[in-house]
Design a protein around this motif. Structure first.
Motif, PDB file in Angstrom:
ATOM      1  N   PRO A  76      17.177  -8.454  14.980  1.00  0.00           N
ATOM      2  CA  PRO A  76      18.043  -8.587  15.950  1.00  0.00           C
ATOM      3  C   PRO A  76      18.248  -7.130  16.907  1.00  0.00           C
ATOM      4  N   PHE A  77      18.637  -7.153  17.925  1.00  0.00           N
ATOM      5  CA  PHE A  77      18.911  -5.889  18.813  1.00  0.00           C
ATOM      6  C   PHE A  77      20.004  -5.299  18.102  1.00  0.00           C
ATOM      7  N   LEU A  78      19.873  -3.966  17.890  1.00  0.00           N
ATOM      8  CA  LEU A  78      20.849  -3.043  17.478  1.00  0.00           C
ATOM      9  C   LEU A  78      21.354  -2.380  18.320  1.00  0.00           C
ATOM     10  N   CYS A  79      22.649  -1.786  18.178  1.00  0.00           N
ATOM     11  CA  CYS A  79      23.169  -0.777  18.767  1.00  0.00           C
ATOM     12  C   CYS A  79      24.177  -0.147  17.901  1.00  0.00           C
ATOM     13  N   PRO A  80      24.598   1.263  18.236  1.00  0.00           N
ATOM     14  CA  PRO A  80      25.443   1.906  17.550  1.00  0.00           C
ATOM     15  C   PRO A  80      26.298   1.076  16.616  1.00  0.00           C
ATOM     16  N   ALA A  81      27.103   0.445  17.298  1.00  0.00           N
ATOM     17  CA  ALA A  81      28.337  -0.310  16.670  1.00  0.00           C
ATOM     18  C   ALA A  81      27.903  -1.642  15.911  1.00  0.00           C
ATOM     19  N   THR A  82      26.679  -2.237  15.861  1.00  0.00           N
ATOM     20  CA  THR A  82      26.290  -3.281  15.150  1.00  0.00           C
ATOM     21  C   THR A  82      25.061  -2.576  14.020  1.00  0.00           C
ATOM     22  N   ASN A  83      24.662  -1.581  14.133  1.00  0.00           N
ATOM     23  CA  ASN A  83      23.562  -1.011  13.135  1.00  0.00           C
ATOM     24  C   ASN A  83      24.468  -0.925  11.681  1.00  0.00           C
ATOM     25  N   PRO A  84      23.973  -1.798  10.716  1.00  0.00           N
ATOM     26  CA  PRO A  84      24.691  -1.462   9.677  1.00  0.00           C
ATOM     27  C   PRO A  84      24.093  -0.116   8.815  1.00  0.00           C
ATOM     28  N   SER A  85      23.053   0.596   9.042  1.00  0.00           N
ATOM     29  CA  SER A  85      22.418   1.617   8.245  1.00  0.00           C
ATOM     30  C   SER A  85      21.441   2.520   9.062  1.00  0.00           C
ATOM     31  N   PRO A  86      21.519   3.662   9.017  1.00  0.00           N
ATOM     32  CA  PRO A  86      20.650   4.561   9.686  1.00  0.00           C
ATOM     33  C   PRO A  86      19.231   4.794   8.759  1.00  0.00           C
ATOM     34  N   TYR A  87      19.220   4.143   7.669  1.00  0.00           N
ATOM     35  CA  TYR A  87      18.079   4.278   6.709  1.00  0.00           C
ATOM     36  C   TYR A  87      17.155   3.128   6.110  1.00  0.00           C
ATOM     37  N   ALA A  88      18.090   1.964   6.041  1.00  0.00           N
ATOM     38  CA  ALA A  88      17.260   0.757   5.546  1.00  0.00           C
ATOM     39  C   ALA A  88      18.136  -0.434   5.809  1.00  0.00           C
ATOM     40  N   TRP A  89      17.339  -1.593   6.140  1.00  0.00           N
ATOM     41  CA  TRP A  89      17.971  -2.720   6.792  1.00  0.00           C
ATOM     42  C   TRP A  89      17.665  -3.943   5.706  1.00  0.00           C
ATOM     43  N   VAL A  90      18.513  -4.654   5.244  1.00  0.00           N
ATOM     44  CA  VAL A  90      18.268  -5.785   4.202  1.00  0.00           C
ATOM     45  C   VAL A  90      18.307  -7.112   4.905  1.00  0.00           C
ATOM     46  N   PHE A  91      17.261  -7.863   4.781  1.00  0.00           N
ATOM     47  CA  PHE A  91      17.635  -9.288   5.282  1.00  0.00           C
ATOM     48  C   PHE A  91      17.534 -10.339   3.731  1.00  0.00           C
ATOM     49  N   LYS A  92      18.394 -11.103   3.811  1.00  0.00           N
ATOM     50  CA  LYS A  92      18.531 -12.122   2.643  1.00  0.00           C
ATOM     51  C   LYS A  92      17.983 -13.293   3.292  1.00  0.00           C
ATOM     52  N   ASP A 141       0.770  -1.249  -0.196  1.00  0.00           N
ATOM     53  CA  ASP A 141      -0.220  -0.171   0.174  1.00  0.00           C
ATOM     54  C   ASP A 141       0.840   1.178  -0.169  1.00  0.00           C
ATOM     55  N   ASP A 142       0.265   2.549  -0.055  1.00  0.00           N
ATOM     56  CA  ASP A 142       1.115   3.512  -0.119  1.00  0.00           C
ATOM     57  C   ASP A 142       1.848   4.047   1.204  1.00  0.00           C
ATOM     58  N   HIS A 143       1.785   2.944   2.432  1.00  0.00           N
ATOM     59  CA  HIS A 143       2.463   3.532   3.665  1.00  0.00           C
ATOM     60  C   HIS A 143       3.423   2.282   3.834  1.00  0.00           C
ATOM     61  N   THR A 144       3.690   1.317   3.030  1.00  0.00           N
ATOM     62  CA  THR A 144       4.706   0.150   3.254  1.00  0.00           C
ATOM     63  C   THR A 144       5.861   0.678   3.595  1.00  0.00           C
ATOM     64  N   THR A 145       6.588   0.016   4.422  1.00  0.00           N
ATOM     65  CA  THR A 145       7.816   0.052   4.787  1.00  0.00           C
ATOM     66  C   THR A 145       8.891  -1.158   4.346  1.00  0.00           C
ATOM     67  N   GLU A 146       8.229  -2.175   3.757  1.00  0.00           N
ATOM     68  CA  GLU A 146       8.724  -3.355   3.256  1.00  0.00           C
ATOM     69  C   GLU A 146       8.781  -3.480   1.570  1.00  0.00           C
ATOM     70  N   TYR A 147       9.778  -3.772   0.940  1.00  0.00           N
ATOM     71  CA  TYR A 147      10.161  -3.830  -0.277  1.00  0.00           C
ATOM     72  C   TYR A 147      10.828  -5.166  -0.491  1.00  0.00           C
ATOM     73  N   PHE A 148      10.588  -5.867  -1.709  1.00  0.00           N
ATOM     74  CA  PHE A 148      11.071  -7.212  -1.929  1.00  0.00           C
ATOM     75  C   PHE A 148      11.877  -7.266  -3.018  1.00  0.00           C
ATOM     76  N   THR A 149      13.087  -7.831  -3.295  1.00  0.00           N
ATOM     77  CA  THR A 149      13.663  -8.191  -4.627  1.00  0.00           C
ATOM     78  C   THR A 149      14.156  -9.524  -4.485  1.00  0.00           C
ATOM     79  N   ARG A 150      14.406 -10.241  -5.933  1.00  0.00           N
ATOM     80  CA  ARG A 150      14.945 -11.481  -5.530  1.00  0.00           C
ATOM     81  C   ARG A 150      16.060 -11.681  -6.794  1.00  0.00           C
TER      82      ARG A 150
END
Length: 98
Positions: free
Chosen positions: A77-93, A17-26
């Motif tokens: 997972p729980f993220l902290c500043p040392a383990t957060n890979p991005s402040p904008y988007a997160w990708v699960f494979k 929908d217009d308010h989604t925060t999840e996108y998919f690629t393959r």
């Protein structure tokens, strides 16, 4: 870049929908879930097979997940500043789901 370059849109992705925060690629047999809004709530992905592995790109630790009758639930997972890979988007494979 792994979840973007050389990928295609997942044609059977859930309706967005217009308010989604999840996108998919393959790419091949792998699915990439791109989240643009972080949440500690489990993320359910339906319409896929059992993954060989689930990782969060750029995250050094393991990602918990469970297989359900109609898909997979990813526990962010729980993220902290040392383990957060991005402040904008997160990708699960999700490897080997197709």
């Amino acid at each position: 870049g792994d979840g973007i370059y050389g990928t295609r849109v997942w044609e059977n992705a859930p309706v967005i929908d217009d308010h989604t925060t999840e996108y998919f690629t393959r790419k091949g047999n792998d699915l990439y879930l791109i989240k643009t809004n972080w949440s500690q709530i489990g993320i359910k992905v339906t319409g896929i097979g059992k993954p060989e592995d689930v990782v969060m790109l750029g995250f050094p630790g393991e990602v918990d997940y469970s297989v359900t009758g109609d898909g997979v639930v990813i526990v962010p997972p729980f993220l902290c500043p040392a383990t957060n890979p991005s402040p904008y988007a997160w990708v699960f494979k999700l490897s080997g789901v197709f």
